[in-house]
Design a protein around this motif. Sequence first.
Motif, mmCIF file in Angstrom:
data_model
loop_
_atom_site.group_PDB
_atom_site.id
_atom_site.type_symbol
_atom_site.label_atom_id
_atom_site.label_comp_id
_atom_site.label_asym_id
_atom_site.label_seq_id
_atom_site.Cartn_x
_atom_site.Cartn_y
_atom_site.Cartn_z
ATOM 1 N N LEU A 32 1.367 -2.578 -3.340
ATOM 2 C CA LEU A 32 1.064 -1.164 -3.502
ATOM 3 C C LEU A 32 0.944 -0.870 -4.983
ATOM 4 O O LEU A 32 1.722 -1.377 -5.788
ATOM 5 C CB LEU A 32 2.190 -0.313 -2.904
ATOM 6 C CG LEU A 32 2.112 1.182 -3.187
ATOM 7 C CD1 LEU A 32 1.075 1.827 -2.284
ATOM 8 C CD2 LEU A 32 3.451 1.843 -3.010
ATOM 9 N N GLN A 33 -0.031 -0.073 -5.335
ATOM 10 C CA GLN A 33 -0.156 0.454 -6.685
ATOM 11 C C GLN A 33 -0.307 1.963 -6.574
ATOM 12 O O GLN A 33 -0.942 2.459 -5.647
ATOM 13 C CB GLN A 33 -1.400 -0.080 -7.397
ATOM 14 C CG GLN A 33 -1.361 -1.505 -7.804
ATOM 15 C CD GLN A 33 -2.690 -1.860 -8.469
ATOM 16 O OE1 GLN A 33 -3.700 -1.954 -7.785
ATOM 17 N NE2 GLN A 33 -2.671 -2.035 -9.777
ATOM 18 N N VAL A 34 0.267 2.671 -7.520
ATOM 19 C CA VAL A 34 0.049 4.109 -7.617
ATOM 20 C C VAL A 34 -0.748 4.316 -8.897
ATOM 21 O O VAL A 34 -0.298 3.974 -9.993
ATOM 22 C CB VAL A 34 1.379 4.892 -7.653
ATOM 23 C CG1 VAL A 34 1.108 6.382 -7.778
ATOM 24 C CG2 VAL A 34 2.212 4.592 -6.416
ATOM 25 N N ILE A 35 -1.953 4.830 -8.747
ATOM 26 C CA ILE A 35 -2.879 4.999 -9.864
ATOM 27 C C ILE A 35 -3.024 6.482 -10.170
ATOM 28 O O ILE A 35 -3.279 7.291 -9.271
ATOM 29 C CB ILE A 35 -4.273 4.415 -9.525
ATOM 30 C CG1 ILE A 35 -4.168 2.950 -9.098
ATOM 31 C CG2 ILE A 35 -5.252 4.615 -10.672
ATOM 32 C CD1 ILE A 35 -3.704 2.016 -10.177
ATOM 33 N N LEU A 43 -2.952 6.023 -3.944
ATOM 34 C CA LEU A 43 -2.221 4.841 -3.531
ATOM 35 C C LEU A 43 -3.244 3.756 -3.260
ATOM 36 O O LEU A 43 -4.176 3.958 -2.478
ATOM 37 C CB LEU A 43 -1.430 5.119 -2.253
ATOM 38 C CG LEU A 43 -0.420 6.244 -2.331
ATOM 39 C CD1 LEU A 43 -0.003 6.675 -0.945
ATOM 40 C CD2 LEU A 43 0.778 5.809 -3.144
ATOM 41 N N ILE A 44 -3.081 2.620 -3.898
ATOM 42 C CA ILE A 44 -3.969 1.486 -3.666
ATOM 43 C C ILE A 44 -3.173 0.473 -2.847
ATOM 44 O O ILE A 44 -2.141 -0.017 -3.294
ATOM 45 C CB ILE A 44 -4.450 0.833 -4.985
ATOM 46 C CG1 ILE A 44 -4.996 1.874 -5.954
ATOM 47 C CG2 ILE A 44 -5.455 -0.283 -4.693
ATOM 48 C CD1 ILE A 44 -6.242 2.575 -5.499
ATOM 49 N N ILE A 45 -3.667 0.194 -1.649
ATOM 50 C CA ILE A 45 -3.010 -0.761 -0.770
ATOM 51 C C ILE A 45 -3.812 -2.054 -0.811
ATOM 52 O O ILE A 45 -5.014 -2.066 -0.529
ATOM 53 C CB ILE A 45 -2.926 -0.205 0.664
ATOM 54 C CG1 ILE A 45 -2.017 1.027 0.669
ATOM 55 C CG2 ILE A 45 -2.422 -1.273 1.621
ATOM 56 C CD1 ILE A 45 -1.934 1.728 2.005
ATOM 57 N N PHE A 55 -5.990 5.567 -1.076
ATOM 58 C CA PHE A 55 -5.646 6.695 -0.216
ATOM 59 C C PHE A 55 -4.937 7.742 -1.069
ATOM 60 O O PHE A 55 -4.361 7.412 -2.101
ATOM 61 C CB PHE A 55 -4.684 6.270 0.894
ATOM 62 C CG PHE A 55 -5.222 5.207 1.802
ATOM 63 C CD1 PHE A 55 -5.957 5.546 2.927
ATOM 64 C CD2 PHE A 55 -4.989 3.870 1.549
ATOM 65 C CE1 PHE A 55 -6.456 4.578 3.778
ATOM 66 C CE2 PHE A 55 -5.478 2.886 2.391
ATOM 67 C CZ PHE A 55 -6.211 3.240 3.503
ATOM 68 N N ASP A 56 -4.944 8.978 -0.585
ATOM 69 C CA ASP A 56 -4.141 9.967 -1.301
ATOM 70 C C ASP A 56 -3.112 10.660 -0.416
ATOM 71 O O ASP A 56 -2.375 11.513 -0.882
ATOM 72 C CB ASP A 56 -4.995 10.973 -2.071
ATOM 73 C CG ASP A 56 -5.901 11.794 -1.197
ATOM 74 O OD1 ASP A 56 -5.885 11.628 0.023
ATOM 75 O OD2 ASP A 56 -6.640 12.615 -1.752
ATOM 76 N N THR A 57 -3.020 10.262 0.867
ATOM 77 C CA THR A 57 -1.969 10.785 1.744
ATOM 78 C C THR A 57 -1.652 9.768 2.836
ATOM 79 O O THR A 57 -2.507 8.939 3.187
ATOM 80 C CB THR A 57 -2.394 12.099 2.454
ATOM 81 O OG1 THR A 57 -3.491 11.819 3.316
ATOM 82 C CG2 THR A 57 -2.738 13.190 1.470
ATOM 83 N N LEU A 58 -0.448 9.856 3.380
ATOM 84 C CA LEU A 58 -0.104 9.025 4.525
ATOM 85 C C LEU A 58 -0.959 9.415 5.718
ATOM 86 O O LEU A 58 -1.319 8.575 6.541
ATOM 87 C CB LEU A 58 1.392 9.164 4.866
ATOM 88 C CG LEU A 58 1.891 8.308 6.023
ATOM 89 C CD1 LEU A 58 1.628 6.831 5.804
ATOM 90 C CD2 LEU A 58 3.376 8.554 6.265
ATOM 91 N N TRP A 59 -1.323 10.692 5.811
ATOM 92 C CA TRP A 59 -2.202 11.176 6.883
ATOM 93 C C TRP A 59 -3.473 10.324 6.951
ATOM 94 O O TRP A 59 -3.891 9.891 8.023
ATOM 95 C CB TRP A 59 -2.514 12.638 6.590
ATOM 96 C CG TRP A 59 -3.460 13.310 7.519
ATOM 97 C CD1 TRP A 59 -4.808 13.458 7.343
ATOM 98 C CD2 TRP A 59 -3.151 13.964 8.743
ATOM 99 N NE1 TRP A 59 -5.345 14.161 8.390
ATOM 100 C CE2 TRP A 59 -4.343 14.491 9.267
ATOM 101 C CE3 TRP A 59 -1.982 14.163 9.454
ATOM 102 C CZ2 TRP A 59 -4.402 15.188 10.460
ATOM 103 C CZ3 TRP A 59 -2.040 14.867 10.638
ATOM 104 C CH2 TRP A 59 -3.244 15.371 11.134
ATOM 105 N N GLU A 60 -4.104 10.058 5.793
ATOM 106 C CA GLU A 60 -5.306 9.213 5.750
ATOM 107 C C GLU A 60 -4.991 7.781 6.160
ATOM 108 O O GLU A 60 -5.764 7.146 6.873
ATOM 109 C CB GLU A 60 -5.884 9.171 4.332
ATOM 110 C CG GLU A 60 -6.625 10.383 3.898
ATOM 111 C CD GLU A 60 -7.188 10.208 2.494
ATOM 112 O OE1 GLU A 60 -6.973 9.160 1.851
ATOM 113 O OE2 GLU A 60 -7.854 11.143 2.030
#
Length: 192
Positions: A32-35, A43-45, A55-60
């Motif tokens: 995981l990276q947080v950019i 969030l880069i998975i 992604f920008d939310t867990l919803w996505e």
Amino acid sequence: MDELRNYLRVVDFEKSVHDKESLEGISMITELQVIDSPDGEYLIIHRANNHFRAFDTLWEILHVLDRQDLYHLYRVVDDYYEHIPPTGLGLMLLGDLNIIWETAESSDDDFWKDQEEWEIIRWRFHESSGVHTLELEDGTMIHMLAERRYPLSRELMIRMLDHGMEVEDETETAITLIHLFILWTTEDGDNS
């Protein structure tokens, strides 16, 4: 069985074509990276096969992950923040994942307070991950595993049922979840 379907609302989750691709053969989440960008945090998975996605939310994220992915994501996020304090989007993701995987012993009682004030906008079930999400008017999103019982009040569960659960397809798992909620609302006492 037909009466249980009355609590379901079949909707299109409006996912992109890329999201609808099969998850079969996709490798495990490894990093995981947080950019931080001018548009906000992402969030880069990363996966073992060197593929990655932002992604920008867990919803996505829930639209494209299956249960195994969700568990791997939790482990990776937990490891990522073991030695650095989470902030911003990372803090939200860690909090959301902790609620999903929490147990009765680890439950944050303060989080579950004031349920009578919660105004439901949407209750959605993500079949592939087995997570149902309650979206509240204040922007709060509560993600919960379908088979786990959370400290929801009887009154809130009744309001959730009255609102109806959004699904893309009527599946056995969605019907079972509705059935469980009905059973829990008819039990003596309060679930919280």
